[in-house]
Design a protein around this motif. Structure first.
Motif, PDB file in Angstrom:
ATOM      1  N   ASP A 124       5.356  10.312 -11.947  1.00  0.00           N
ATOM      2  CA  ASP A 124       4.231   9.298 -11.856  1.00  0.00           C
ATOM      3  C   ASP A 124       4.058   8.104 -12.342  1.00  0.00           C
ATOM      4  O   ASP A 124       3.398   6.829 -11.818  1.00  0.00           O
ATOM      5  CB  ASP A 124       3.435  10.171 -12.509  1.00  0.00           C
ATOM      6  CG  ASP A 124       2.858  11.820 -11.838  1.00  0.00           C
ATOM      7  OD1 ASP A 124       3.226  11.780 -10.468  1.00  0.00           O
ATOM      8  OD2 ASP A 124       2.196  12.268 -12.563  1.00  0.00           O
ATOM      9  N   GLU A 125       4.992   6.989 -13.350  1.00  0.00           N
ATOM     10  CA  GLU A 125       5.002   6.403 -14.107  1.00  0.00           C
ATOM     11  C   GLU A 125       5.516   5.364 -12.881  1.00  0.00           C
ATOM     12  O   GLU A 125       5.247   4.516 -12.767  1.00  0.00           O
ATOM     13  CB  GLU A 125       4.950   6.011 -15.634  1.00  0.00           C
ATOM     14  CG  GLU A 125       4.882   4.970 -15.801  1.00  0.00           C
ATOM     15  CD  GLU A 125       5.282   5.081 -17.411  1.00  0.00           C
ATOM     16  OE1 GLU A 125       5.905   3.894 -17.971  1.00  0.00           O
ATOM     17  OE2 GLU A 125       5.081   6.279 -18.254  1.00  0.00           O
ATOM     18  N   LEU A 126       6.579   6.140 -12.792  1.00  0.00           N
ATOM     19  CA  LEU A 126       7.710   4.859 -12.034  1.00  0.00           C
ATOM     20  C   LEU A 126       6.836   4.399 -10.676  1.00  0.00           C
ATOM     21  O   LEU A 126       7.030   2.902  -9.961  1.00  0.00           O
ATOM     22  CB  LEU A 126       9.134   5.596 -11.707  1.00  0.00           C
ATOM     23  CG  LEU A 126      10.140   4.677 -10.413  1.00  0.00           C
ATOM     24  CD1 LEU A 126       9.855   4.085 -11.229  1.00  0.00           C
ATOM     25  CD2 LEU A 126      10.903   5.272  -9.790  1.00  0.00           C
ATOM     26  N   ARG A 127       6.181   5.404 -10.075  1.00  0.00           N
ATOM     27  CA  ARG A 127       5.626   4.798  -8.319  1.00  0.00           C
ATOM     28  C   ARG A 127       4.532   4.353  -8.998  1.00  0.00           C
ATOM     29  O   ARG A 127       4.166   3.466  -8.105  1.00  0.00           O
ATOM     30  CB  ARG A 127       5.418   6.339  -7.729  1.00  0.00           C
ATOM     31  CG  ARG A 127       7.067   7.067  -7.321  1.00  0.00           C
ATOM     32  CD  ARG A 127       7.145   8.187  -6.344  1.00  0.00           C
ATOM     33  NE  ARG A 127       8.208   9.160  -6.474  1.00  0.00           N
ATOM     34  CZ  ARG A 127       8.158   9.637  -5.807  1.00  0.00           C
ATOM     35  NH1 ARG A 127       7.395  11.065  -5.682  1.00  0.00           N
ATOM     36  NH2 ARG A 127       9.152  10.133  -5.982  1.00  0.00           N
ATOM     37  N   GLU A 128       3.788   4.748  -9.770  1.00  0.00           N
ATOM     38  CA  GLU A 128       2.496   3.777 -10.712  1.00  0.00           C
ATOM     39  C   GLU A 128       2.863   1.413 -10.760  1.00  0.00           C
ATOM     40  O   GLU A 128       1.885   1.187 -10.081  1.00  0.00           O
ATOM     41  CB  GLU A 128       1.549   4.357 -11.838  1.00  0.00           C
ATOM     42  CG  GLU A 128       0.359   3.941 -12.664  1.00  0.00           C
ATOM     43  CD  GLU A 128      -0.569   4.025 -11.161  1.00  0.00           C
ATOM     44  OE1 GLU A 128      -1.939   3.301 -10.320  1.00  0.00           O
ATOM     45  OE2 GLU A 128      -0.833   5.454 -10.499  1.00  0.00           O
ATOM     46  N   LYS A 129       4.162   1.676 -10.366  1.00  0.00           N
ATOM     47  CA  LYS A 129       4.809   0.567 -10.782  1.00  0.00           C
ATOM     48  C   LYS A 129       5.332  -0.065  -9.412  1.00  0.00           C
ATOM     49  O   LYS A 129       5.746  -1.308  -9.591  1.00  0.00           O
ATOM     50  CB  LYS A 129       5.544   0.791 -12.243  1.00  0.00           C
ATOM     51  CG  LYS A 129       5.568   0.761 -13.278  1.00  0.00           C
ATOM     52  CD  LYS A 129       4.421  -1.091 -14.291  1.00  0.00           C
ATOM     53  CE  LYS A 129       3.909   0.161 -15.945  1.00  0.00           C
ATOM     54  NZ  LYS A 129       3.457  -1.324 -16.438  1.00  0.00           N
ATOM     55  N   ILE A 130       5.358   1.078  -8.812  1.00  0.00           N
ATOM     56  CA  ILE A 130       5.236   0.115  -7.387  1.00  0.00           C
ATOM     57  C   ILE A 130       4.450   0.374  -6.147  1.00  0.00           C
ATOM     58  O   ILE A 130       3.552   1.480  -6.153  1.00  0.00           O
ATOM     59  CB  ILE A 130       6.878   0.975  -7.090  1.00  0.00           C
ATOM     60  CG1 ILE A 130       8.047   1.185  -8.389  1.00  0.00           C
ATOM     61  CG2 ILE A 130       7.841   0.467  -5.864  1.00  0.00           C
ATOM     62  CD1 ILE A 130       9.200   1.830  -7.453  1.00  0.00           C
ATOM     63  N   ALA A 131       4.956  -0.626  -5.732  1.00  0.00           N
ATOM     64  CA  ALA A 131       3.915  -0.695  -4.495  1.00  0.00           C
ATOM     65  C   ALA A 131       4.331  -0.570  -3.143  1.00  0.00           C
ATOM     66  O   ALA A 131       5.598  -1.883  -2.899  1.00  0.00           O
ATOM     67  CB  ALA A 131       2.224  -1.633  -4.385  1.00  0.00           C
ATOM     68  N   ILE A 132       4.370  -0.309  -1.906  1.00  0.00           N
ATOM     69  CA  ILE A 132       5.327  -0.043  -0.512  1.00  0.00           C
ATOM     70  C   ILE A 132       4.597  -0.472   0.555  1.00  0.00           C
ATOM     71  O   ILE A 132       3.629   0.083   1.107  1.00  0.00           O
ATOM     72  CB  ILE A 132       6.460   1.047  -0.426  1.00  0.00           C
ATOM     73  CG1 ILE A 132       7.397   1.227  -1.546  1.00  0.00           C
ATOM     74  CG2 ILE A 132       7.035   0.707   0.368  1.00  0.00           C
ATOM     75  CD1 ILE A 132       7.753   2.922  -1.338  1.00  0.00           C
ATOM     76  N   VAL A 133       5.176  -1.682   1.504  1.00  0.00           N
ATOM     77  CA  VAL A 133       4.179  -2.304   2.747  1.00  0.00           C
ATOM     78  C   VAL A 133       5.682  -1.399   3.519  1.00  0.00           C
ATOM     79  O   VAL A 133       6.164  -1.654   3.953  1.00  0.00           O
ATOM     80  CB  VAL A 133       3.781  -3.288   3.425  1.00  0.00           C
ATOM     81  CG1 VAL A 133       3.716  -3.004   3.957  1.00  0.00           C
ATOM     82  CG2 VAL A 133       3.017  -3.382   1.894  1.00  0.00           C
TER      83      VAL A 133
END
Length: 580
Positions: free
Chosen positions: A405-414
């Motif tokens: 959860d925390e990892l993907r909260e820091k990352i945005a993907i297009v």
């Protein structure tokens, strides 16, 4: 058999289930009493002309019927509530399990198969549980009860029943053995039908553009015919075995009439008992016919339960840490250390010895031919897949030591293929941050060069988008996707060829806006156009899963042959050189 997970739901609903069964048994007892009451009316009332006796027992029959009807109403209400609640809980738990799957798990099961398991397979088990509280339990209770009542009525005549039941049991056992593998194949055939339909609907524009309707029609006809053929095979088995059960019981009824008639003629048996005995034989027939139907449904439910059990038992290849390390205060520095990766379905590494770093505020571009491993590389950062060897670090912490959860909260993907959801444009942008204000939505839309075309719609940001954003062009969808990522204010932004559908001037404006808005964000940019990567702080050149060049544009033009080939092939063919 992968059905142990069902105990959870059995324990949850066993009280309501027991209530339903209690009323079902009371209803069945009423059905079993009535033939005996009727025999007494005929033998003791009608035969002797005692109307008071007839009226008295007739009233008792009506009372038993009314009580049975009341029990049936309660049983139907309880069974409907329990089966629907059970189905909803099972479907939700299965959906949550699938949500937690890694891409490896999804690749293993395939999308169409997971959809079938969520819908058709759950429905099979739900329908079976509903039937259990309606007729499935009633059938054996009624059948055994009828045999007991017939034995109490006339022990000698009941021997006919005891001869019929083993024969029917053998027929049902053979049916069970033959039918199970066929109904398992039916579910797999349904998977294929769903797969073809899903692929067709996803690519319907391409099908129309290339006028490939005949090809797609033939593909569907093939899988649909396979489903029809295997279903017909299963139905033929049912069509053979059901009449065999009915034949065995009807032979029993004929024997009852024949032997009973002879005994009535010699005065050893009364007419009322013969009629009651025939009623009990009919109830046995009903019970056995329903049992045959139950077993056919059990076979299908068992096959479905095992398929669902496979999903529940699947171990997620992305395992969370028990004591994860927090990166809440991290800056977003990204580092690959000698990373190797291969898909489970492939024995060959698709990424080998990937080693590079990206600092906050830095843009690292990745370029290479199709199939060189660019998209696979970025899928490792948010742990859609896990590395086989080596490490990926964010702020010097292995991503496997950080909570998902925390990892993907820091990352945005297009993503490469822009995907929008049913709802308004505002809703889609706020997927990145549901608490964002309208002002923030407009700000990121302007940076993504989406504001102008959104405002051209009468409804503006509230315009309703169909599934997948069908009423927007490819370039418009990409710009909405970029805005959705920006509003998240990520520490790491991944752009996977996300401006391929926009013109070069719009792309340049987007890059300029990104540089100003995300000054401290680590940006990973994948692109096919060399003009999209030339201004990056660092460019990775990939070929066959390896980094064959790394550096700024000028350095690579001097030292990397693959980069030079890409540059000359694109610029030489007339593409705009934005440096000119």
């Amino acid at each position: 058999m992968n059905t142990g997970y069902l105990s959870k739901y059995i324990n949850r609903y066993k009280k309501q289930f027991s209530i339903g069964l209690t009323f079902l048994i009371l209803e069945t007892m009423g059905d079993l009493i009535q033939p005996t009451i009727m025999s007494r009316i005929i033998d003791n009332g009608v035969r002797q002309g005692d109307m008071n006796y007839v009226l008295k027992l007739g009233g008792l029959m009506l009372l038993v019927t009314a009580l049975g009807a009341a029990c049936a109403v309660v049983r139907n209400i309880v069974s409907s509530k329990v089966s629907q609640s059970f189905g909803a809980d099972l479907r939700e738990d299965l959906y949550i399990k699938i949500q937690g799957f890694s891409f490896d798990n999804i690749d293993e099961f395939q999308d169409a198969s997971l959809i079938t398991r969520l819908t058709n397979d759950v429905n099979q088990i739900q329908n079976f549980s509903h039937g259990m509280m309606r007729v499935f339990v009633k059938a054996p209770v009624l059948g055994l009860g009828a045999i007991v009542m017939a034995f109490l009525l006339n022990p000698k005549m009941s021997l006919i029943l005891l001869g019929v039941v083993p024969v029917v049991g053998i027929v049902i056992a053979i049916n069970l053995k033959i039918s199970y593998p066929i109904f398992t194949r039916i579910q797999k055939a349904l998977d294929k039908v769903n797969g073809v339909m899903r692929e067709y609907l996803a690519g319907i524009r391409v099908v129309k553009a290339f006028n490939r309707f005949n090809y797609e029609r033939e593909r569907f006809r093939t899988v649909n015919r396979d489903l029809k053929d295997i279903t017909l095979k299963g139905m033929r088995i049912v069509a053979v075995f059901n009449p065999l059960v009915a034949l065995a019981v009807n032979i029993g009824i004929v024997l009852v009439l024949w032997i009973g008639g002879l005994r009535v003629n010699v005065g050893n048996m009364e007419v009322g008992k013969i009629m009651a005995f025939i009623n009990y034989m009919t109830q046995v027939l009903f019970g056995l016919m329903i049992m045959t139907r139950v077993l056919n449904m059990l076979i299908r439910a068992k096959a479905s339960a095992e398929r669902i059990g496979e999903v529940f038992e699947a171990e997620n290849s992305i395992l969370p840490m028990d004591n994860p390390i927090s990166i809440n205060n991290g800056k977003g520095r990204l580092e690959f250390e000698n990373v190797y990766f291969k898909y489970h379905s492939s024995g060959k590494y698709v990424l080998e010895d990937i080693d590079f770093s990206a600092n906050p505020g830095e843009t690292v571009a990745i370029i290479g031919s199709t199939g060189s491993g660019k998209s696979t590389l970025i899928n490792l950062i948010p742990r859609f897949y896990d590395v086989i060897k080596g490490k990926i670090k964010i702020d010097d912490i292995d991503v496997r030591d950080i909570s998902l959860d925390e990892l993907r909260e820091k990352i945005a993907i297009v993503p490469q293929k822009a995907l929008l959801f049913t709802g308004s444009i505002k809703d889609n942008i706020k997927w990145g941050n549901e608490k964002a204000t309208d002002e923030e939505v407009e700000k990121v839309a302007k940076i993504a060069q989406a504001h102008d075309f959104v405002k051209s719609f009468n409804e503006g940001y509230d315009i309703y988008l169909g599934q997948g954003g069908v009423n927007l062009s490819g370039g418009q969808k990409q710009r909405i996707s970029i805005a959705r990522a920006l509003i998240k204010k990520p520490a790491i932004l991944i752009l996977d060829d996300s401006t391929s559908a926009v013109d070069l001037i719009t792309e340049r404006n987007i890059r300029k806006g990104l540089k100003e808005y995300l000054k401290d964000t680590t940006t990973i940019l994948i692109a096919q156009r060399i003009t999209s990567v030339m201004d990056a702080d660092k460019i990775l050149v990939m070929d066959k899963g390896k980094i064959v060049g790394m550096g700024a544009h000028e350095e690579l033009m001097k030292a990397c042959e693959v980069y030079q080939d890409i540059y000359h092939s694109q610029i030489g063919k007339g593409a705009l050189d934005l440096d000119a």
